[in-house]
Scaffold this motif. Structure first.
Motif, PDB file in Angstrom:
ATOM      1  N   ASP A 137      11.784   4.941  -5.404  1.00 37.28           N
ATOM      2  CA  ASP A 137      11.226   5.018  -4.042  1.00 37.28           C
ATOM      3  C   ASP A 137      10.154   3.943  -3.850  1.00 37.28           C
ATOM      4  N   ALA A 138       9.257   3.838  -4.838  1.00 35.66           N
ATOM      5  CA  ALA A 138       8.163   2.855  -4.737  1.00 35.66           C
ATOM      6  C   ALA A 138       8.731   1.441  -4.717  1.00 35.66           C
ATOM      7  N   ALA A 139       9.757   1.206  -5.508  1.00 34.73           N
ATOM      8  CA  ALA A 139      10.357  -0.141  -5.559  1.00 34.73           C
ATOM      9  C   ALA A 139      10.957  -0.501  -4.208  1.00 34.73           C
ATOM     10  N   ASP A 140      11.616   0.471  -3.553  1.00 29.78           N
ATOM     11  CA  ASP A 140      12.192   0.212  -2.216  1.00 29.78           C
ATOM     12  C   ASP A 140      11.089  -0.093  -1.210  1.00 29.78           C
ATOM     13  N   THR A 144       0.816  -1.221   0.000  1.00 32.99           N
ATOM     14  CA  THR A 144       0.000   0.000   0.000  1.00 32.99           C
ATOM     15  C   THR A 144       0.850   1.272   0.000  1.00 32.99           C
ATOM     16  N   GLU A 145       1.854   1.285   0.867  1.00 28.92           N
ATOM     17  CA  GLU A 145       2.693   2.503   0.950  1.00 28.92           C
ATOM     18  C   GLU A 145       3.424   2.759  -0.368  1.00 28.92           C
ATOM     19  N   ALA A 146       3.844   1.692  -1.006  1.00 32.41           N
ATOM     20  CA  ALA A 146       4.545   1.850  -2.291  1.00 32.41           C
ATOM     21  C   ALA A 146       3.614   2.498  -3.310  1.00 32.41           C
ATOM     22  N   GLY A 147       2.364   2.011  -3.371  1.00 34.95           N
ATOM     23  CA  GLY A 147       1.388   2.580  -4.305  1.00 34.95           C
ATOM     24  C   GLY A 147       1.118   4.047  -3.976  1.00 34.95           C
ATOM     25  N   GLN A 148       0.894   4.298  -2.675  1.00 32.22           N
ATOM     26  CA  GLN A 148       0.562   5.675  -2.281  1.00 32.22           C
ATOM     27  C   GLN A 148       1.699   6.643  -2.573  1.00 32.22           C
ATOM     28  N   SER A 149       2.948   6.163  -2.502  1.00 33.91           N
ATOM     29  CA  SER A 149       4.090   7.065  -2.709  1.00 33.91           C
ATOM     30  C   SER A 149       4.136   7.611  -4.136  1.00 33.91           C
ATOM     31  N   LEU A 150       3.469   6.908  -5.053  1.00 34.34           N
ATOM     32  CA  LEU A 150       3.511   7.347  -6.457  1.00 34.34           C
ATOM     33  C   LEU A 150       2.433   8.380  -6.782  1.00 34.34           C
ATOM     34  N   ALA A 151       1.374   8.380  -5.965  1.00 35.95           N
ATOM     35  CA  ALA A 151       0.209   9.207  -6.309  1.00 35.95           C
ATOM     36  C   ALA A 151       0.465  10.695  -6.075  1.00 35.95           C
ATOM     37  N   GLY A 152      -0.130  11.499  -6.939  1.00 33.43           N
ATOM     38  CA  GLY A 152      -0.089  12.957  -6.767  1.00 33.43           C
ATOM     39  C   GLY A 152       1.126  13.622  -7.369  1.00 33.43           C
ATOM     40  N   ARG A 153       1.945  12.891  -8.073  1.00 35.12           N
ATOM     41  CA  ARG A 153       3.128  13.492  -8.717  1.00 35.12           C
ATOM     42  C   ARG A 153       3.448  12.757 -10.012  1.00 35.12           C
ATOM     43  N   ILE A 198       8.351  -2.766 -14.413  1.00 35.30           N
ATOM     44  CA  ILE A 198       6.962  -2.527 -14.872  1.00 35.30           C
ATOM     45  C   ILE A 198       6.695  -1.028 -14.981  1.00 35.30           C
ATOM     46  N   LEU A 199       7.092  -0.288 -13.954  1.00 34.75           N
ATOM     47  CA  LEU A 199       6.748   1.139 -13.954  1.00 34.75           C
ATOM     48  C   LEU A 199       7.566   1.912 -14.989  1.00 34.75           C
ATOM     49  N   SER A 200       8.786   1.463 -15.244  1.00 38.10           N
ATOM     50  CA  SER A 200       9.590   2.150 -16.267  1.00 38.10           C
ATOM     51  C   SER A 200       8.974   1.962 -17.643  1.00 38.10           C
TER      52      SER A 200
END
Ligand SMILES: Cc1cc2nc3c(=O)[nH]c(=O)nc-3n(C[C@H](O)[C@H](O)[C@H](O)COP(=O)(O)OP(=O)(O)OC[C@H]3O[C@@H](n4cnc5c(N)ncnc54)[C@H](O)[C@@H]3O)c2cc1C
Length: 291
Positions: free
Chosen positions: A246-249, A228-237, A279-281
Motif C-alpha cells: 500500500d505504501a509503495a503504491d 507523506t501519505e505513504a509514510g502515514q499509511s504505515l503508522a499505527g499497525r 527497503i521496507l521488506s
C-alpha cells in the motif's frame, strides 16, 4: 569557462560571516564544499559578487549524537565523514546507506551534507534522507537562530527557505521513538552519477507496531518529494507485505517523474514502487523471507 569577477572573503567567526552576507544581500553566496557552487559559477549559471567562504569557521565540522539520540551534522561535515562514520553505521541506517552513494570519492571529500540541503537540487540525495527522517535545519542570521523543518526548507528547485544573510549551521535528525530501520536506494546510470530515482524510507517501531514512518523521493519531481501519505499509511499497525505494498503504491502516486533520456515516467514510477518495497521488506526480515 572562468567565473565572473567576485570578491572573496574568508571570515573566522559566524558573526563576521553573517555580517558579510548581510552587507552583500542577494549578490552574496556562502561557499562550503564548493562542489555545486563552483561548477555553476564556472558555467556562469551563478555570478555572485561576493563569496563568503565558511571553511575557516571553527567548530562546524562535526557530526555527533546528543544523549537523547538526536544526531547533529555541522555545516562543514563532509560527505566522506558520514560515509566513514561509525556512529551512523551503528545508529542511523538510512544515512549510512545514502552516504556512499553521493557522487564520487573526490566530491565526497569536499562536499557537505548541509551544503547539499541548501543547494536543493531535485536530484540531491541528502534532502530526501533528511526529509524521510523528519529532520530540520538550524539557520543563523542577524536576528539569531531558527529551526526550519526539512519539509519547509526546500521551497523549489535550487531554492531554499534561508534569507540571504542566514547561514545553515547544522542539520538535525531527531531521536527515533522506538527501533529505527530503513535505508536509501538509488538508481543511477553509472556509479557516481546523480539519481535517476532515489528513495529514502525510515520506519520506527515499538514492539510490532510502526510508530512513525517517513518516505521521500529523489529525482522524480521538480524538487525533493515527501511522500507523506505513504509514510502515514504505515503508522499505527504492524509492518506486513500488504501494508508495504500500500505504501509503495502511495509513494509511486506521489512521484512526479518526467520522461527523459534516463527513462520513461512510467519506468521511474515503477522504480519508486520497487524501491519502497525493497527497503521496507528488508526493514522487516519476516516480510522479506515471506516475499
Ligand atoms: C561530479 C559531481 C557529482 C555529484 N553527484 C552528486 C550525487 O550523486 N548526489 C548528490 O546528492 N550530490 C551530488 N553532487 C553535489 C554534491 O553533493 C555537493 O557537495 C552538494 O550538492 C553541495 O555541497 P557543497 O558543500 O559542495 O556546497 P557548495 O557547492 O559550497 O554550495 C552549494 C549551494 O549551497 C549554498 N550553501 C552551502 N552551504 C551553505 C550553508 N551552510 N548555509 C547557507 N548556504 C549554503 C551555497 O551558497 C550554494 O548556493 C555532485 C557534484 C559533482 C560536482
Amino acid at each position: 569557462m572562468y567565473p565572473s569577477r567576485f570578491r572573496y572573503e574568508a571570515p573566522r567567526s559566524i558573526a563576521e560571516a553573517i555580517s558579510l552576507l548581510h552587507e552583500g544581500g542577494d549578490e552574496a553566496k556562502v561557499l562550503a564544499g564548493g562542489q555545486s557552487l563552483v561548477p555553476l559559477m564556472k558555467l556562469r549559471f551563478a555570478s555572485p559578487e561576493l563569496i563568503v567562504d565558511i571553511n575557516n569557521l571553527p567548530g562546524l565540522d562535526y557530526h555527533q549524537e546528543d544523549p537523547d539520540g538526536t544526531i547533529r551534522i555541522g555545516a562543514l561535515c563532509r560527505h566522506v565523514d558520514l560515509e566513514r562514520s561509525a556512529l551512523l553505521k551503528s545508529k542511523q541506517p538510512v544515512m549510512a546507506a545514502a552516504a556512499p552513494l553521493i557522487a564520487d570519492p573526490i566530491v565526497r571529500n569536499r562536499g557537505t551534507l548541509v551544503g547539499s540541503l541548501c543547494h536543493a537540487d531535485p536530484q540531491g540525495d541528502w534532502a530526501s534522507v533528511v526529509t524521510a527522517l523528519g529532520g530540520h535545519v538550524i539557520a543563523r542570521g542577524p536576528d539569531g537562530k531558527r529551526a526550519i523543518p526539512m519539509t519547509e526548507f526546500v521551497t523549489g528547485p535550487f531554492q531554499n527557505a534561508l534569507a540571504p544573510d542566514e547561514i545553515a549551521v547544522e542539520a538535525v535528525i531527531p531521536a527515533p521513538k522506538g527501533t529505527l530501520a530503513g535505508g536509501y536506494l538509488k538508481l543511477e546510470r553509472r556509479v557516481g552519477d546523480f539519481a535517476t530515482v532515489g528513495v529514502a524510507a525510515a520506519i520506527e517501531t515499538s514492539g510490532e507496531v510502526v510508530t512513525r514512518a517517513g518516505i521521500a523521493l529523489t529525482g522524480v519531481g521538480g524538487s525533493t518529494i515527501s511522500a507523506t501519505e505513504a509514510g502515514q499509511s504505515l503508522a499505527g499497525r504492524p509492518l506486513t507485505a500488504e501494508s508495504i505494498a500500500d505504501a509503495a503504491d502511495l509513494a509511486a502516486a506521489a512521484a512526479r517523474p518526467r520522461t527523459d533520456h534516463r527513462g520513461s515516467a512510467e519506468y521511474k514510477r515503477h522504480m519508486v514502487r520497487t524501491f519502497v518495497v525493497r527497503i521496507l521488506s528488508r526493514a522487516d526480515g519476516s516480510v522479506e523471507r515471506a516475499a
